[in-house]
Structures are given as structure tokens and as C-alpha cells.
Scaffold this motif. Structure first.
Motif, PDB file in Angstrom:
ATOM      1  N   LYS A 130       0.853  -1.191   0.000  1.00 59.94           N
ATOM      2  CA  LYS A 130       0.000   0.000   0.000  1.00 59.94           C
ATOM      3  C   LYS A 130       0.895   1.249   0.000  1.00 59.94           C
ATOM      4  N   LYS A 181      -3.535   2.143  -3.460  1.00 59.57           N
ATOM      5  CA  LYS A 181      -4.433   2.447  -2.338  1.00 59.57           C
ATOM      6  C   LYS A 181      -4.576   1.247  -1.399  1.00 59.57           C
ATOM      7  N   LYS A 182      -4.240   0.046  -1.929  1.00 63.86           N
ATOM      8  CA  LYS A 182      -4.390  -1.177  -1.149  1.00 63.86           C
ATOM      9  C   LYS A 182      -3.102  -1.992  -1.196  1.00 63.86           C
ATOM     10  N   GLU A 183      -3.042  -3.022  -0.330  1.00 60.21           N
ATOM     11  CA  GLU A 183      -1.964  -3.999  -0.405  1.00 60.21           C
ATOM     12  C   GLU A 183      -2.419  -5.152  -1.283  1.00 60.21           C
TER      13      GLU A 183
END
Length: 229
Positions: A130, A181-183
Motif C-alpha cells: 500500500k 491504495k491497497k496492499e
């Protein structure tokens, strides 16, 4: 500003790719017009050089097969290769067995189509953290990813996805236009190319997809417009 061997000033370099096949678009498909007496020289399929004494402010790209594109060059450096993705016009089947989706949305809005496959076209080589601005991937050489819109999708949770925009690719590293925005896990996440279309002034968007495939229709922020499965 760079000079070529014939002492013509090179003002801009751009490349055009087919948004359906992810390959360089054929140079003979396009017509160009621009201001400031600049000229556009096609070097090879998908690769074009703008030359002249001054950089043109706008470049209009027209085609009988692809939709019209207009480039505003104000903030574009002559040292940067601009990547453009041409959207096929309805009626031109550049790839066998395709059909067209018709979507109602906001005028001029861009809509993406994610074709669901059993296996991803491209896979991660390591976990995507992220906030990272690059990801390491494995891909077949036929894929052209510079400037592409892609989706990172978890295999164990198809609803857990993120649209990413590739700025450029060098070897197996994709540099992203914005941080993740995310892993995204290495094993359970695949990277899929996105087809796209731009709505007209009436808010009608038509996108070419391959027949007999499941797909998601997405807005640029990842919001699902339609799920055919």
C-alpha cells in the motif's frame, strides 16, 4: 528540445496503442493536423514524431477506424514520450469475435470493461505494498503497458480490486501514476488489462469486448457500473 540528423527540431514524440489488443496501432490508420506549421512524421507502427520550429499547441488525430483524439501539448515536455490509447469505432472488428457494450453514463465519462479470465494475463512477482508507486510483474512480451489502465484483482475475492494507471514500464517494473491504495498479495492477485470507452455528449458509451466472456464495467474510480455474472 532535440534535433535529429536532418536538423529538424523534434518538438514531441508520441505513441498510439490499440486499447483492445494492447499493441501498436498501424500508422496508416491515422490523419493528423496541428498548428504552428508543425508536421507529424510516422516512424513505424504506433510511433510518431512532431517536428517544426515551434511546438504545436494542439494536435488533432482522426481515423476511420478509431475515435478522434485531441492532444493539448501545453504541459507536455519534448523529452517525454506521450502514450495514447486509441478506442476502436463501432463497426470495426479489429479482433475476431468481439461485440459492443452500450452503457448510459455521464457525458464524456470514461468507462472500463474488465474481462474475467480463469487466469490473469499478467501476474505479480512480489507483493504490492500500500502506498507503493511501482510494482514488479511478469508479462508476456506481446503486452504493451506504458500508459495503460490495469486492474489488480484478488483471486480469492473478485470484489477486492483496484484500478492502476501505468506511467511506464522498464524490464519487469511498472511505475504507476499514483500510489497503490491497497496492499496486493503476490500469489493471490492478478493484473488484468482494461478495455475502455469514452461517452459521447449524450452520455452513451460503447465498449468493445470479446464474445463469450464475463465482465465488469467500472468507472475510473473503481465503482461497479454493471456485472454480467
Amino acid at each position: 528540445m532535440a534535433k535529429d540528423r536532418f536538423s529538424i527540431y523534434v518538438q514531441l514524440i508520441f505513441r498510439i496503442f490499440d486499447s483492445l489488443t494492447f499493441r501498436a496501432a498501424k500508422k496508416e490508420y491515422f490523419r493528423f493536423s496541428c498548428d504552428n506549421h508543425a508536421k507529424i512524421l510516422p516512424k513505424e507502427d504506433g510511433f510518431f514524431v512532431v517536428v517544426g520550429n515551434e511546438k504545436p499547441k494542439t494536435i488533432l488525430i482522426q481515423s476511420g477506424i478509431y475515435g478522434t483524439m485531441e492532444i493539448n501539448t501545453t504541459d507536455i515536455s519534448s523529452e517525454t514520450a506521450l502514450n495514447l490509447w486509441a478506442e476502436p469505432k463501432k463497426g470495426y472488428h479489429l479482433t475476431a469475435d468481439i461485440h459492443w457494450l452500450r452503457v448510459s453514463c455521464t457525458p464524456r465519462e470514461r468507462i472500463f470493461a474488465l474481462e474475467k479470465e480463469q487466469e490473469p494475463a499478467i501476474r505479480l512477482l512480489e507483493k504490492g505494498e500500500k502506498g507503493s508507486t511501482s510494482i514488479k510483474i511478469y508479462k508476456d512480451r506481446k503486452w504493451q503497458l506504458d500508459g495503460a489502465a490495469m486492474v489488480l484483482c484478488a483471486k480469492d475475492n473478485p470484489d477486492d480490486f483496484e484500478i492502476v494507471y501505468v506511467q511506464n514500464m522498464e524490464h519487469d517494473i511498472c511505475t504507476l501514476s499514483t500510489p497503490l491504495k491497497k496492499e496486493h498479495k503476490k500469489i493471490k492477485t492478478g493484473l488484468y488489462p482494461l478495455m475502455h470507452g469514452t461517452a459521447d455528449a449524450q452520455g452513451i458509451c460503447e465498449i468493445a469486448v470479446r464474445k463469450q466472456t464475463e465482465y465488469l464495467l467500472l468507472k475510473a474510480d473503481g465503482q461497479i457500473v454493471e456485472n454480467n455474472h
